[in-house]
Scaffold this active site. Structure first.
Site, short mmCIF file in Angstrom:
data_model
loop_
_atom_site.label_atom_id
_atom_site.label_comp_id
_atom_site.label_asym_id
_atom_site.label_seq_id
_atom_site.Cartn_x
_atom_site.Cartn_y
_atom_site.Cartn_z
N CYS A 54 0.45 -1.57 0.15
CA CYS A 54 -0.14 -0.34 -0.16
C CYS A 54 0.62 1.33 -0.21
O CYS A 54 1.81 1.46 0.40
CB CYS A 54 -1.12 -0.22 1.41
SG CYS A 54 -2.30 1.49 1.33
N CYS A 58 0.95 4.46 6.94
CA CYS A 58 -0.14 4.36 8.50
C CYS A 58 1.04 4.47 9.19
O CYS A 58 1.14 2.80 8.51
CB CYS A 58 -1.43 4.03 8.43
SG CYS A 58 -2.70 4.36 6.51
N CYS A 61 0.43 0.23 10.18
CA CYS A 61 0.04 -1.04 9.55
C CYS A 61 0.75 -1.43 8.64
O CYS A 61 1.90 -1.01 8.44
CB CYS A 61 -0.76 0.06 8.40
SG CYS A 61 -1.73 -1.91 7.28
N CYS A 98 -16.36 -8.76 5.39
CA CYS A 98 -15.75 -7.83 5.47
C CYS A 98 -14.44 -8.21 4.54
O CYS A 98 -13.40 -9.02 4.75
CB CYS A 98 -15.41 -7.43 6.95
SG CYS A 98 -13.86 -5.56 6.38
N CYS A 130 -19.50 -6.24 3.80
CA CYS A 130 -18.92 -5.55 3.70
C CYS A 130 -17.37 -5.04 3.77
O CYS A 130 -16.69 -6.18 3.15
CB CYS A 130 -18.69 -4.82 5.68
SG CYS A 130 -17.53 -3.47 5.84
N CYS A 190 -19.40 1.57 8.91
CA CYS A 190 -18.69 0.81 10.23
C CYS A 190 -17.78 1.89 9.95
O CYS A 190 -16.45 1.96 9.32
CB CYS A 190 -18.31 0.16 10.11
SG CYS A 190 -17.16 -1.03 10.79
N ARG A 262 -17.87 -2.51 18.11
CA ARG A 262 -17.07 -4.34 18.09
C ARG A 262 -15.82 -3.76 18.56
O ARG A 262 -14.95 -2.72 18.62
CB ARG A 262 -16.85 -4.42 16.45
CG ARG A 262 -16.07 -5.45 16.33
CD ARG A 262 -15.75 -5.85 14.89
NE ARG A 262 -16.88 -6.00 14.11
CZ ARG A 262 -18.13 -4.91 13.54
NH1 ARG A 262 -16.62 -4.04 12.65
NH2 ARG A 262 -18.75 -5.13 12.49
N1 SAM Z 1 -7.09 0.86 3.00
C1 SAM Z 1 -7.61 0.55 3.85
C2 SAM Z 1 -7.84 2.12 4.69
O1 SAM Z 1 -6.80 1.63 5.26
O2 SAM Z 1 -9.36 1.64 5.17
C3 SAM Z 1 -8.72 -0.41 4.45
C4 SAM Z 1 -7.95 -1.57 5.13
S1 SAM Z 1 -7.12 -0.84 6.57
C5 SAM Z 1 -5.79 -1.94 7.27
C6 SAM Z 1 -8.53 -0.84 7.94
C7 SAM Z 1 -8.15 -0.48 8.88
O3 SAM Z 1 -7.14 -1.74 10.15
C8 SAM Z 1 -6.68 0.33 9.27
O4 SAM Z 1 -7.42 1.93 9.33
C9 SAM Z 1 -6.70 0.14 10.95
O5 SAM Z 1 -7.83 1.01 11.87
C10 SAM Z 1 -6.71 -1.06 11.69
N2 SAM Z 1 -5.73 -1.46 11.88
C11 SAM Z 1 -5.00 -1.95 10.63
N3 SAM Z 1 -3.22 -2.46 10.65
C12 SAM Z 1 -3.78 -2.62 12.75
C13 SAM Z 1 -2.69 -2.78 13.21
N4 SAM Z 1 -1.67 -2.78 13.18
N5 SAM Z 1 -3.57 -2.49 14.99
C14 SAM Z 1 -4.81 -2.15 14.82
N6 SAM Z 1 -5.43 -1.88 13.85
C15 SAM Z 1 -5.20 -1.88 12.50
C1 DTB Z 2 -11.12 -2.96 11.84
O1 DTB Z 2 -11.87 -1.68 12.14
N1 DTB Z 2 -10.39 -3.21 11.96
C2 DTB Z 2 -9.88 -4.26 11.15
C3 DTB Z 2 -11.05 -3.92 9.97
N2 DTB Z 2 -11.62 -2.65 10.92
C4 DTB Z 2 -11.06 -3.82 8.68
C5 DTB Z 2 -8.82 -4.70 10.39
C6 DTB Z 2 -7.05 -5.21 11.62
C7 DTB Z 2 -6.15 -4.85 10.89
C8 DTB Z 2 -5.46 -5.62 12.18
C9 DTB Z 2 -3.97 -5.46 11.62
C10 DTB Z 2 -4.12 -6.76 9.73
O2 DTB Z 2 -4.70 -7.96 10.35
O3 DTB Z 2 -2.80 -6.83 9.22
FE1 SF4 Z 3 -2.85 1.06 3.07
FE2 SF4 Z 3 -2.61 0.17 5.96
FE3 SF4 Z 3 -3.37 2.60 5.49
FE4 SF4 Z 3 -5.22 0.76 4.70
S1 SF4 Z 3 -4.26 1.19 6.83
S2 SF4 Z 3 -4.16 2.65 3.82
S3 SF4 Z 3 -4.08 -1.14 3.80
S4 SF4 Z 3 -1.00 1.45 5.06
#
Ligand code: SAM
Ligand code: DTB
Ligand code: SF4
Length: 329
Positions: A54, A58, A61, A98, A130, A190, A262
């Site tokens: 990506c 973030c 992430c 989802c 979702c 959500c 959630r």
């Molecule tokens: N790329 C899209 C976005 O950012 O909206 C969708 C996927 S993104 C992985 C969805 C959500 O996962 C993020 O907004 C964040 O709240 C959660 N997330 C990602 N990495 C995480 C982590 N290491 N621990 C907890 N939540 C995480």
């Molecule tokens: C949300 O609030 N938590 C989920 C879902 N929406 C997409 C994602 C959690 C991701 C945790 C880190 C991972 O497994 O990569």
């Molecule tokens: Fe990309 Fe992860 Fe950020 Fe979603 S949360 S926009 S997958 S870097």
């Protein structure tokens, strides 16, 4: 009956969040018990339809291309693979699937067409579908709605002030715009956040202030505990104390009494009694299945055993829609 308010002040939210823990849980539990189905827990299953690589930064992430994590990049899945995973999730008791993609935003290309096909196919299985695909414009939200999308996940993650510390490649208003586009297309919203990013209590309160002052509250509010992943800038963040998760969940339940709250990422680090406190405090949804997007999660069997112990039951799909149809008829 708790009134659904959209004019909470930060002071009121702070007073709730900071109240003595036992009082806070009791108040949230009391409000939760006014909802007729308080012992039902909505189960969502997550599937990463496009993983890693990506362009966003973030800092929590593991899927951001610029960090060196163990996540392997995977191109967009085929529709059949998603359908098989959905069937398996349904058999395990999930009412919602989802689908997450490591995209900054949706583009109008063949990949998006394929996601629309996935939405149609999963919808036919009588599951709530979702998606979480990054930013959307109005037309894209409408196309998803037309394909049968039930809900869209788009988290605020932290407060407006704290946002630039966590993500620099987009801003807080971009997030709000996408949520607005989802609302306009009449898709269920959500939206929630993450605890444990190094934010202050004021940041948590400010994020809840933004969510609870929306003209319509998000139908689901995920509260994630940060899963610190090696290679990301937040890899060394300490685990969130359980009382912080409980405070967040209880405050969310009190100020958004009708929303589904959630208990999201971070459950593998929580004991059964930790999670019981979260359910007592008003959580009524989880992600189930051994993987979130890239990190581990308890298995369906472990969760079913927990439900048995706590006297909780999985919620059927489309319950909200069925309820409002019954009232209309
Ligand atoms: N790329 C899209 C976005 O950012 O909206 C969708 C996927 S993104 C992985 C969805 C959500 O996962 C993020 O907004 C964040 O709240 C959660 N997330 C990602 N990495 C995480 C982590 N290491 N621990 C907890 N939540 C995480
Ligand atoms: C949300 O609030 N938590 C989920 C879902 N929406 C997409 C994602 C959690 C991701 C945790 C880190 C991972 O497994 O990569
Ligand atoms: Fe990309 Fe992860 Fe950020 Fe979603 S949360 S926009 S997958 S870097």
């Amino acid at each position: 009956m708790a009134e659904v308010r959209h004019n909470w002040t930060k002071e009121e939210i702070a007073e709730i969040y900071n109240s003595p823990l036992m009082d806070l849980i009791y108040r949230a539990a009391t409000i939760h018990r006014e909802n007729e189905d308080y012992s039902e827990v909505q189960i969502s299953s997550l599937i990463s339809i496009k993983t890693g690589g990506c362009p966003e930064d973030c800092s929590y992430c593991p899927q951001a291309a610029r960090y060196h994590t163990d996540v392997e990049v995977q191109a967009l899945m085929q529709v059949d693979t998603v359908v098989s995973a959905a069937k398996k999730a349904k058999e395990g008791g999930a009412s919602r699937l989802c689908m997450g993609a490591a995209w900054r935003e949706v583009r109008d290309n063949r990949d998006f067409d394929r996601v629309l096909d996935m939405v149609k196919a999963v919808n036919e299985l009588d599951m709530e579908v979702c998606c979480t695909l990054g930013m959307l414009n109005e037309q894209q939200a409408q196309r998803l709605a037309d394909a049968g999308l039930y809900a869209y996940n788009h988290n605020l993650d932290t407060s407006e002030d704290d946002y630039k510390r966590i993500i620099t490649t987009r801003n807080f208003d971009d997030r709000l715009n996408t949520i607005e586009n989802v609302r306009k297309a009449k898709i269920s919203v959500c939206s929630g956040g993450i605890v444990g990013l190094g934010e202050t209590t004021d940041d948590r309160i400010s994020m809840l202030f933004t969510l609870s002052n929306m003209a319509k509250h998000p139908e689901s509010v995920p509260i994630n505990a940060l899963v610190p992943v090696k290679g990301t800038p937040l890899e060394n963040q300490p685990r969130v104390p359980i009382q912080d998760m409980v405070r967040m969940i209880a405050t969310t339940r009190i100020i958004m009494p009708k929303s589904v709250v959630r208990l999201s990422a971070g459950r593998t680090e929580m004991s059964l009694s930790d999670q019981a406190l979260c359910f007592m405090a008003g959580a009524n949804s989880i992600f189930a299945g051994e993987k979130l997007l890239t990190t581990p999660n308890p298995t369906f069997n472990e969760d079913m055993q927990m439900f048995e112990v706590l006297g909780l039951t999985p919620r059927e799909s489309f319950k909200e829609r069925k309820k409002s149809q019954a009232i209309a008829n």
